[in-house]
Motif scaffolding. Structure first.
Motif, PDB file in Angstrom:
ATOM      1  N   THR A 130       0.815  -1.215   0.000  1.00  0.00           N
ATOM      2  CA  THR A 130       0.000   0.000   0.000  1.00  0.00           C
ATOM      3  C   THR A 130       0.856   1.275   0.000  1.00  0.00           C
ATOM      4  O   THR A 130       0.319   2.367   0.172  1.00  0.00           O
ATOM      5  N   ASN A 131       2.143   1.134  -0.202  1.00  0.00           N
ATOM      6  CA  ASN A 131       3.011   2.332  -0.255  1.00  0.00           C
ATOM      7  C   ASN A 131       2.524   3.249  -1.382  1.00  0.00           C
ATOM      8  O   ASN A 131       2.386   2.812  -2.521  1.00  0.00           O
ATOM      9  N   GLU A 153       5.150  -1.025  10.733  1.00  0.00           N
ATOM     10  CA  GLU A 153       6.464  -0.420  10.973  1.00  0.00           C
ATOM     11  C   GLU A 153       6.322   0.991  11.512  1.00  0.00           C
ATOM     12  O   GLU A 153       5.237   1.575  11.495  1.00  0.00           O
TER      13      GLU A 153
HETATM   14  P1  ADP Z   1       8.394  -0.163   3.768  1.00  0.00           P
HETATM   15  O1  ADP Z   1       9.289   0.382   4.808  1.00  0.00           O
HETATM   16  O2  ADP Z   1       9.148  -0.578   2.552  1.00  0.00           O
HETATM   17  O3  ADP Z   1       7.222   0.704   3.480  1.00  0.00           O
HETATM   18  P2  ADP Z   1       6.499  -1.861   5.175  1.00  0.00           P
HETATM   19  O4  ADP Z   1       6.806  -2.763   6.304  1.00  0.00           O
HETATM   20  O5  ADP Z   1       5.734  -0.632   5.507  1.00  0.00           O
HETATM   21  O6  ADP Z   1       7.841  -1.528   4.382  1.00  0.00           O
HETATM   22  O7  ADP Z   1       5.679  -2.674   4.099  1.00  0.00           O
HETATM   23  C1  ADP Z   1       5.242  -2.126   2.884  1.00  0.00           C
HETATM   24  C2  ADP Z   1       3.795  -2.503   2.625  1.00  0.00           C
HETATM   25  O8  ADP Z   1       3.675  -3.934   2.585  1.00  0.00           O
HETATM   26  C3  ADP Z   1       2.854  -2.061   3.725  1.00  0.00           C
HETATM   27  O9  ADP Z   1       2.409  -0.753   3.496  1.00  0.00           O
HETATM   28  C4  ADP Z   1       1.749  -3.080   3.649  1.00  0.00           C
HETATM   29  O10 ADP Z   1       0.812  -2.743   2.668  1.00  0.00           O
HETATM   30  C5  ADP Z   1       2.469  -4.334   3.195  1.00  0.00           C
HETATM   31  N1  ADP Z   1       2.817  -5.198   4.342  1.00  0.00           N
HETATM   32  C6  ADP Z   1       3.962  -5.151   5.056  1.00  0.00           C
HETATM   33  N2  ADP Z   1       3.983  -6.117   5.992  1.00  0.00           N
HETATM   34  C7  ADP Z   1       2.843  -6.784   5.881  1.00  0.00           C
HETATM   35  C8  ADP Z   1       2.277  -7.898   6.550  1.00  0.00           C
HETATM   36  N3  ADP Z   1       2.935  -8.546   7.522  1.00  0.00           N
HETATM   37  N4  ADP Z   1       1.058  -8.338   6.157  1.00  0.00           N
HETATM   38  C9  ADP Z   1       0.386  -7.715   5.165  1.00  0.00           C
HETATM   39  N5  ADP Z   1       0.868  -6.670   4.486  1.00  0.00           N
HETATM   40  C10 ADP Z   1       2.082  -6.210   4.815  1.00  0.00           C
END
Ligand code: ADP
Length: 565
Positions: A225-226, A314
C-alpha cells in the motif's frame, strides 16, 4: 550556540545538512515567519530549530543551547528499523504477554533462517494444505517505500542477499470496495523520560490500486500500500470503485466508511490503535536517555485485518511530508503547524504571534520542489488549498516569544475537549537556580553514550534532577505537565498527569498495566454501548468518551483519542 533569541530576531530553521528537504517544512516555516538558515557553507552558526531527515550525530546534542531544538532524540530511532522493532516487541511480549500481540510473527535473516524453515515445515505438517499455502512477506531491513519487498509461499522461492525480516503476511486485511489499505498515524514524542506522547487525530489511509486477491501474490499493486509505489501503478489515476482516483484517504473518510458496517467496534479500533502506539513507545523508552529540547516525530503504519484487529507494520523516523493530493494537504499542513504549536515554537513576523484577529491569509512566500527534489523559496500568490485551510484554521495556540523563562506558572486546563485551546507556557522550570544553570549541560550529558548513569531511573536525587531538567525545555514548556491537547494533537500518554509534588511515573510495568486497564475499559464501553445501533454520528463519540472516563475514573483530564468524524 548558547544564549537566547529575543525580541524581533527571526526564528531560524535549519533543514538537513544542505538546506534541502520537504517542501512542506519550508512552506510551514515560512508561514510562521521563520527565516531559513544561511550558514550551510559555515558562515553562520545561529539557528533555532534543526530539522533533519536522519538521526543526528551524538556530538550535535552536546552543544544544544536553551533556544535550540532538534527533531530527533538520542536513540529515539531504535523502533524505526524493522529488525530492531521486532526484537524490542518480542522482548516486551516475553515480559508482558499477549498485550504485545500486535505484530505478525517475524524472523530475522540471515540469523533465523533455520527457524523460519522449521516453522514452515511445522505448518505443513500440522495444518496440511492450509499450512503449505501460508503467505510470507520478505522485507529488507534498511529499505523503505516498498523497495525489495516480495511475497512468497515456500522458502525455496526466497532469495536472500541482504539483511531482512520475513513476516507472516496478514492474509485477510480489511478491504474497502475490494482494495487493501493501511493507516499512517502521526506521533510526537517530546520526552521519553518520562514518556510523553501525542497522537494526531487526523491521518491517512493508503490504498493498493489493484483489487486484493491472494490468487496473485506477485502483483505489488494488490498487496503493497506504499503510495510511492502505487502512484506508478497502471490504475492510479483511474476513478476506482468508491476509492476514487489516486490512492489516499483521510482517516475521517475511513471512519465514515467503517461506521455503518461496524458500529461500536469502529470506535474500539481507534482505542486499540492508541494502546498499540503507547506500548510500542514503551518498548524503547527505557533505552532512551533523557534529552532536552529534542523531539521525535514518527509515522506509524498500521494495518487492520478483517476482524478489525490493528497490526503494527512499521514505524518511520521521518514520515513523508510530500503533498501530492488533496488528502495530503488536508492532513499534513495543519499537522505540521500544530506540531510546532504543541512544541511551543513561535509564530513570528506574520502578525499571528499577537493572537489578535484572524490569521493573515496572504502567504507571500512558500516553496516549490525542483526536479532534483531540492526546495527553494519562491514568491507565490497561489498555494490555494493551503490558503483555504489557513482561513478555516483556529488561531494558533501554544505560541511563545523567545524570552528567558520567568516565574510565571503553567496554566493547563486539560480535558475540556476544545480544539485549539490557549494556554500559557510555563516558564517555571524550577525555582532552584542550580536547575536552571544545569539545563544546557543536561543536553550534553544526554547524548553521551559513555554516561549511563541515567539508567538508574529515579534511584538517586541526581538522576531525578536530570530527568526533571530534561523535561523542562528552554522555551518554558514542561513535559511533566504536558497539556492534554493542542489542535488535533492529543496526549495519549501519560493518561493523567501526576500531582504537582509527585514524580512522573517511569516504571514500564506500571505503564503497561495502565494501558491494559485502558483497553479493558474501552472494550467494555464498546460492548455495553454497542447495542445502540441508532447512534452513528459524532454524538456517539461524546457518549463513549464520557462512558470511558467514568469507567476508568479518570475524569476530564484524560484525553480520548479518535479521528474526526
Ligand atoms: P516499507 O518500509 O518498505 O514501506 P512496510 O513494512 O511498511 O515496508 O511494508 C510495505 C507494505 O507492505 C505495507 O504498506 C503493507 O501494505 C504491506 N505489508 C507489510 N507487511 C505486511 C504484513 N505482515 N502483512 C500484510 N501486508 C504487509
Amino acid at each position: 550556540m548558547e544564549g537566547t533569541s529575543e525580541g524581533d530576531e527571526p526564528f531560524i530553521y535549519r533543514l538537513n545538512d544542505n538546506g534541502t528537504g520537504p517542501n512542506l517544512v519550508v512552506k510551514v516555516c515560512a508561514e510562521r515567519g521563520w527565516r531559513m538558515y544561511q550558514g550551510y557553507n559555515g558562515s553562520e552558526e545561529k539557528w533555532n530549530i534543526w530539522w533533519r531527515s536522519s538521526a543526528f550525530p551524538a556530538a550535535c546534542y552536546k552543544t544544544l543551547g536553551d533556544w535550540q531544538f532538534m527533531n530527533h532524540i538520542p536513540k529515539g530511532g531504535s523502533i524505526c528499523r524493522k529488525d530492531n522493532l521486532s526484537r524490542l516487541l518480542r522482548c516486551m511480549r516475553r515480559i508482558y504477554g499477549t498485550i504485545y500481540d500486535f505484530t505478525p510473527p517475524c524472523y530475522h535473516l540471515p540469523l533465523e533462517y533455520a527457524k523460519l524453515v522449521s516453522e514452515c515445515s511445522r505448518l505443513r505438517r500440522d495444518e496440511g494444505v492450509a499450512g503449505s499455502s501460508v503467505v510470507w512477506i520478505f522485507k529488507p531491513v534498511a529499505q523503505s517505500q516498498g523497495r525489495g519487498i516480495f511475497l512468497f509461499r515456500s522458502v525455496c522461492e526466497m532469495s536472500c542477499g541482504t539483511a531482512a525480516v520475513v513476516q507472516r503476511y496478514i492474509e485477510r486485511p480489511l478491504l474497502i470496495a475490494g482494495y487493501k489499505f493501511d493507516l499512517r498515524l502521526y506521533v510526537c514524542v517530546p520526552s521519553y523520560r518520562p514518556l510523553t506522547a501525542y497522537l494526531y487525530a487526523e491521518g491517512l489511509a493508503r490504498f493498493g490500486t489493484d483489487k486484493y486477491t491472494l490468487s496473485d501474490i506477485h502483483n505489488p499493486y494488490r498487496h503493497l500500500t506504499n503510495s510511492s509505489l502505487n502512484k506508478t501503478g497502471p490504475r492510479f489515476a483511474e476513478c476506482k470503485d468508491r476509492i476514487g482516483n489516486g490512492c489516499k484517504w483521510t482517516l475521517k473518510q475511513v471512519r465514515r466508511a467503517l461506521i455503518g458496517r461496524w458500529g461500536a467496534a469502529e470506535w474500539l479500533v481507534w482505542q486499540r490503535i492508541r494502546a498499540l502506539v503507547t506500548l510500542t513507545l514503551l518498548a524503547q523508552a527505557a533505552g532512551t536517555p533523557p534529552a532536552r529540547n529534542c523531539f521525535e516525530f514518527y509515522g506509524f503504519d498500521v494495518l487492520l485485518d478483517d476482524s478489525l484487529k490493528p497490526w503494527l507494520l512499521e514505524v518511520n523516523l521521518s514520515p513523508a511530508l510530500g503533498t501530492n493530493c488533496e488528502a495530503d494537504i488536508i492532513v499534513k499542513q495543519p499537522m505540521l503547524h500544530e506540531l510546532f504549536d504543541l512544541l511551543g515554537l513561535p509564530m513570528k513576523h506574520t502578525g499571528l504571534s499577537q493572537l489578535q484577529g484572524p490569521p493573515n491569509t496572504q502567504v507571500t512566500s512558500c516553496s516549490s520542489e525542483d526536479e532534483s527534489g531540492t526546495s527553494k523559496p519562491v514568491r507565490t500568490g497561489g498555494a490555494r488549498r493551503g490558503l483555504r485551510w489557513r482561513r478555516r484554521r483556529t488561531l494558533p495556540v501554544h505560541c511563545v516569544n523567545l524570552q528567558a523563562p520567568t516565574n510565571e506558572k503553567l496554566t493547563d486546563t486539560p480535558g475540556d475537549g476544545t480544539v485549539g485551546r490557549q494556554f500559557k507556557i510555563s516558564s517555571d522550570i524550577s525555582t532552584d537556580s542550580t536547575d536552571l544553570q544545569s539545563t544546557s549541560s543536561m543536553a550534553t550529558q544526554s547524548a553521551d553514550n559513555a554516561d549511563e548513569t541515567w539508567r538508574g531511573g529515579y534511584a538517586t536525587v541526581a538522576t531525578r534532577r536530570k530527568i526533571m531538567n530534561a523535561c523542562s525545555w528552554g522555551n518554558g514548556v514542561r513535559w511533566d505537565r504536558a497539556v492534554g491537547r493542542v489542535g488535533q494533537w492529543v496526549r495519549i500518554y501519560p493518561h493523567l498527569l501526576p500531582n504537582e509534588d509527585q514524580v512522573p511515573m517511569e516504571d514500564a510495568r506500571e505503564s503497561v498495566a495502565h494501558v491494559s486497564k485502558f483497553i479493558r475499559a474501552a472494550r467494555e464501553v464498546s460492548r455495553d454501548s454497542g447495542g445502540d445501533a441508532a447512534i452513528r454520528d459524532s454524538a456517539r463519540d461524546s457518549v463513549f468518551e464520557a462512558a470511558l472516563r467514568r469507567k476508568l475514573q479518570y475524569g476530564a483530564h484524560f484525553e480520548v483519542w479518535h479521528p474526526p468524524f
